[in-house]
Design a protein around this motif. Sequence first.
Motif, short mmCIF file in Angstrom:
data_model
loop_
_atom_site.label_atom_id
_atom_site.label_comp_id
_atom_site.label_asym_id
_atom_site.label_seq_id
_atom_site.Cartn_x
_atom_site.Cartn_y
_atom_site.Cartn_z
N PHE A 257 87.65 93.68 84.16
CA PHE A 257 87.98 92.99 82.90
C PHE A 257 89.38 93.08 82.47
O PHE A 257 90.05 92.00 81.90
CB PHE A 257 87.14 93.33 81.85
CG PHE A 257 87.02 92.59 80.39
CD1 PHE A 257 86.88 91.52 80.63
CD2 PHE A 257 87.34 93.32 79.51
CE1 PHE A 257 86.87 90.79 79.33
CE2 PHE A 257 87.48 92.87 78.24
CZ PHE A 257 87.27 91.29 78.14
N LEU A 261 92.03 89.97 81.73
CA LEU A 261 92.80 89.87 80.31
C LEU A 261 94.09 89.71 80.66
O LEU A 261 94.77 88.84 80.21
CB LEU A 261 92.46 90.92 79.59
CG LEU A 261 91.06 90.84 78.48
CD1 LEU A 261 91.07 91.97 77.61
CD2 LEU A 261 91.22 89.48 77.69
N LEU A 264 94.99 86.37 82.02
CA LEU A 264 95.00 85.32 81.01
C LEU A 264 96.05 85.30 79.91
O LEU A 264 96.50 84.34 79.30
CB LEU A 264 93.58 85.46 80.18
CG LEU A 264 92.24 85.43 80.96
CD1 LEU A 264 91.04 85.54 79.72
CD2 LEU A 264 92.06 83.97 81.42
N LYS A 265 96.63 86.31 79.99
CA LYS A 265 97.91 86.50 79.05
C LYS A 265 99.20 86.14 79.81
O LYS A 265 100.09 86.14 79.23
CB LYS A 265 97.86 88.01 78.37
CG LYS A 265 96.84 88.11 77.49
CD LYS A 265 96.92 89.53 76.99
CE LYS A 265 95.67 89.87 76.15
NZ LYS A 265 95.66 91.10 75.64
N VAL A 272 100.73 75.81 78.73
CA VAL A 272 100.41 77.15 77.97
C VAL A 272 99.69 78.04 78.53
O VAL A 272 99.29 78.01 79.93
CB VAL A 272 99.36 76.69 77.04
CG1 VAL A 272 100.21 75.54 75.98
CG2 VAL A 272 98.14 76.05 77.52
N LEU A 273 99.61 79.22 78.17
CA LEU A 273 98.96 80.44 78.75
C LEU A 273 97.28 80.12 79.02
O LEU A 273 96.70 79.61 77.80
CB LEU A 273 99.07 81.81 77.98
CG LEU A 273 100.56 82.40 77.78
CD1 LEU A 273 100.51 83.52 76.70
CD2 LEU A 273 100.85 82.74 79.17
N GLY A 275 95.07 81.80 78.77
CA GLY A 275 94.11 82.84 77.91
C GLY A 275 94.12 81.98 76.49
O GLY A 275 93.29 82.41 75.70
N SER A 276 94.74 80.87 76.25
CA SER A 276 94.49 80.21 74.89
C SER A 276 93.61 79.04 75.00
O SER A 276 93.30 78.59 74.13
CB SER A 276 95.76 79.43 74.48
OG SER A 276 96.36 78.53 75.48
N PHE A 277 92.93 78.91 76.24
CA PHE A 277 91.80 78.06 76.49
C PHE A 277 90.47 78.62 75.81
O PHE A 277 90.08 79.79 76.18
CB PHE A 277 91.51 77.63 77.73
CG PHE A 277 92.60 76.74 78.47
CD1 PHE A 277 93.49 75.91 77.63
CD2 PHE A 277 93.33 76.98 79.77
CE1 PHE A 277 94.50 75.10 78.20
CE2 PHE A 277 94.23 76.46 80.20
CZ PHE A 277 95.00 75.62 79.40
N GLN A 278 89.84 78.00 74.84
CA GLN A 278 88.66 78.54 74.37
C GLN A 278 87.58 78.61 75.37
O GLN A 278 86.80 79.78 75.17
CB GLN A 278 88.21 77.62 73.05
CG GLN A 278 87.24 78.31 72.08
CD GLN A 278 86.79 77.36 70.97
OE1 GLN A 278 86.24 76.44 71.35
NE2 GLN A 278 86.76 78.07 69.80
N GLN A 281 88.05 81.76 76.70
CA GLN A 281 88.25 82.99 75.37
C GLN A 281 87.00 83.41 75.15
O GLN A 281 86.53 84.77 74.94
CB GLN A 281 88.96 82.47 74.13
CG GLN A 281 90.57 82.24 74.24
CD GLN A 281 90.89 81.67 73.05
OE1 GLN A 281 90.37 81.34 71.98
NE2 GLN A 281 92.21 81.96 72.82
N HIS A 282 85.89 82.39 74.95
CA HIS A 282 84.50 82.67 74.59
C HIS A 282 83.97 83.48 75.67
O HIS A 282 83.31 84.57 75.53
CB HIS A 282 83.82 81.59 74.45
CG HIS A 282 84.27 81.11 72.97
ND1 HIS A 282 83.39 80.22 72.36
CD2 HIS A 282 85.06 81.38 72.09
CE1 HIS A 282 83.90 79.95 71.21
NE2 HIS A 282 85.17 80.69 70.99
N ALA A 285 85.27 87.21 75.52
CA ALA A 285 84.76 87.75 74.46
C ALA A 285 83.19 88.09 74.74
O ALA A 285 83.01 89.32 74.32
CB ALA A 285 84.65 86.85 73.20
N PHE A 288 83.30 91.26 77.00
CA PHE A 288 83.86 92.39 75.97
C PHE A 288 82.42 92.98 75.49
O PHE A 288 82.30 94.20 75.43
CB PHE A 288 84.76 92.01 74.97
CG PHE A 288 84.86 92.90 73.60
CD1 PHE A 288 85.59 94.18 74.02
CD2 PHE A 288 84.30 92.87 72.69
CE1 PHE A 288 86.04 95.21 73.03
CE2 PHE A 288 84.25 93.72 71.62
CZ PHE A 288 85.21 94.73 71.96
#
Lengths: 379, 400
Positions: A257, A261, A264-265, A272-273, A275-278, A281-282, A285, A288
Amino acid sequence: MKLVLTEEEQFLKDTAKSFADERSPITHFRSLRDHNDPLLWDQDLWNEMTKLGWPGILIPEEYGGSDFGITGISVILNECAKTLTPSPLFATGVIGAYSITNFGTEEQKQKYLPKIVNGELTTSLAIDESSHHNPANTEIIAKKEGSNFIVNGKKTFVIDGASADLIILLARTSGNKGDMAGLTLFLVNSDSKGIDKIKLDMADSRNYANINFSEVEIPDSNILGDLETGGETVEDILDIGRIAMASEMLGNAEAAFEMTLDYLKQRKQFGVLIGSFQALQHRAAEMFCEIELTKSSVMGAMKAADEGSNELQRLSSLAKTVAGETLHLVSNEAVQMHGGIGVTDEYDIGFFLKRARVAEQIFGSSKYHTERYANLSGF
Amino acid sequence: MNDLDKFREDTKNWLDKNCPPSMRSGADPTIPVDEVWGGRNAKYKNPESKIWLDRMGEKGWTMPTVPKEYGGGGLTKEEVKVLNEEMFVIGAKSPLLSFGIWMLAPVLLEYGTEEQKKEHLPKIIKGEIRWCQGYSEPGSGSDLASLATKAEDTGDTFLVNGQKVWTSYADKADWIFALVRTGPKEPKHDGISFLLIDMETKGVTTKPITLISGKSPFCETFFDDVEVPKGNLIGELNAGWTIAKKLLQHERAFISNFGLAGAVAGAGSGRDVVSIAKKRLGEENGKIKNSFYRSEIASHKIKEHAFGLTLKRAGDEGGKASATASMFKLYGTEHNKKRHELMVAASGVDGLAWDGDEFDENDKNLTRAWLRTKGNSIEGGTSEVQLNVISKRVLGLPTQ
Ligand SMILES: Cc1cc2nc3c(=O)[nH]c(=O)nc-3n(C[C@H](O)[C@H](O)[C@H](O)COP(=O)(O)OP(=O)(O)OC[C@H]3O[C@@H](n4cnc5c(N)ncnc54)[C@H](O)[C@@H]3O)c2cc1C
């Protein structure tokens, strides 16, 4: 039962973390695999672990150990798993040390425990005989002849079986396949006459073997625990093993994980990175949350083991189930979120996927333990 | 005897004398049960509900850790644990359900002036004033900070105009804590204030909304030239967003308990997925007969157990609440929804009973409860919003 590490346990965890980062980063495992190492673990590294006292964590002080408990050894395995550190610590430091400490005769303890502590002796547990974990299905027979037992048959998927000095063997002394009654545990030297170890080449590149027993003679005095009650004994040993393995698997999931992460960053697409794609992201999360639940399940099980709680069996199955499901999810998502690079051999994330699937099977899959949990819970 | 043992002894005695029989486990099932929310217009089917509320309120034990000067119990954490244990032993009912307790009081304690605390906290604790939450608006749900209800400074008072929606129990509440726009020119987060408004003030009206469960627990709330004294502002002008977010954390922490509270209360009461499944699908050697349901229920129970251990671990670690409130809200509510889906499925068509004498009261209640859970993952910030919070605040993932 407090679900936090004691100062001592935290110290062991921190030590293990620096050790794994400095002494066995993932490149260490990769190089063993690339060189097709016969042990698939490194003797020098094992010597270093021994110096730190790790094989003796479950062993009482009178035999040279430190008696730091299941939580202590499990947090070490957790940290080592983050860099996929291969070593005999699980099969010897957990299974061997626990079995002999808790079920060995005084003579057996004196003979084996100090050697485990100083790293001279490694052990393995031979239980399964087919592709699915199921101790009750033991068919291999130990037949009484005079003051000896004679064993014939085959054990499969024995962890560290290719190299271990001492085999803890589960065999049938009465009853039929499917019965938990009529089983007995034996301590067998792996160089005994009639033992043939066939090294297995598995997806996760760890040390496993199938072991053939042909007319192997085992003296009476090598029974571990009592005759015919090996079913109960082995369940006890397995529950400890499952908890330690769940802690390892949590470490695998945490590391995979973390790597994801980081990726993604740092990886950019569409300017764009990623990691900014929702959509990503979800899913991150959710992973996590699953990892947090796994931490609690493993913590609950470790503490129950150390406190001798009567919830131990249920918590062991809980921990193994939850860790298995979480690692399954995380190992798949980690590969997916890396894109093409995730499925290359050159990149480390694929190692976690392969290790995950094998670990999921060890001592019973999530399905096996979900069913066991339901049985133990009365539904 | 040390102080805590003494406290236990006293508490036990007090509860023994003061907790009415119908407020304990083993109460006569023919006595009607009240959902006690307190307030100016509270009505009780069972007079003992009121007695129990008054006695606990007088002790300050509805908010046991709040200092006595504000009407609370002034107890230490250890004493509260003892109180809870002793209440658990006799199966004492919680005397009061209250948005005031769960949401407003904690932020009043943190941000209120001495005068505001002395004015409002005792009434919350005694259940004399019932509060509702005026956050959401027709155009501002998940994007709460875009809210438009405005409060203009007219010298002595704020003049409030606008509309709130989904205001739970607005038609029954005495007061509302509302987010209002006081800085129309400021960036959206920096122009919001936290205001307390008496629902009896001229210009406040409510209109109930019926839910899919057939009940109408919430309303549209309208403000037309409502004059609110300036002393009702909590915190600084235009600094309401910080308070608003803090309150949401308390709300989320509270809602996440649904995941477990229901499960605990469910055991034995018939509102428990295992007993429903055994009863409706059959039982064989102590096992649920249908193996497909059984495995789904087992997986669910395992998650429930893991979630319970996680709540416990968070408590044992000493509550880094802000980092985990979103996770608990998300998990607790999704879990509660799943539990109700399983109970309904295991009940077969009886699990969808709506009304009439052909159906058992329990089944009819289950249907409505199941529909109510659909709101759990919407109220207090949707599941998707919780995932956003975790991604950004906990995992540090970038925004576009
Ligand atoms: C039972 C219940 C009780 C309530 N009680 C109160 C109350 O007492 N007081 C009060 O003020 N409010 C209350 N609410 C309102 C609640 O807070 C809002 O409904 C909630 O914040 C969602 O807003 P919305 O309904 O406008 O949905 P929207 O924000 O329009 O959301 C619609 C959908 O879009 C998704 N979405 C929105 N933004 C994003 C994003 N950035 N990323 C991904 N997905 C997104 C949502 O998750 C949802 O699935 C209550 C709601 C319910 C269901």
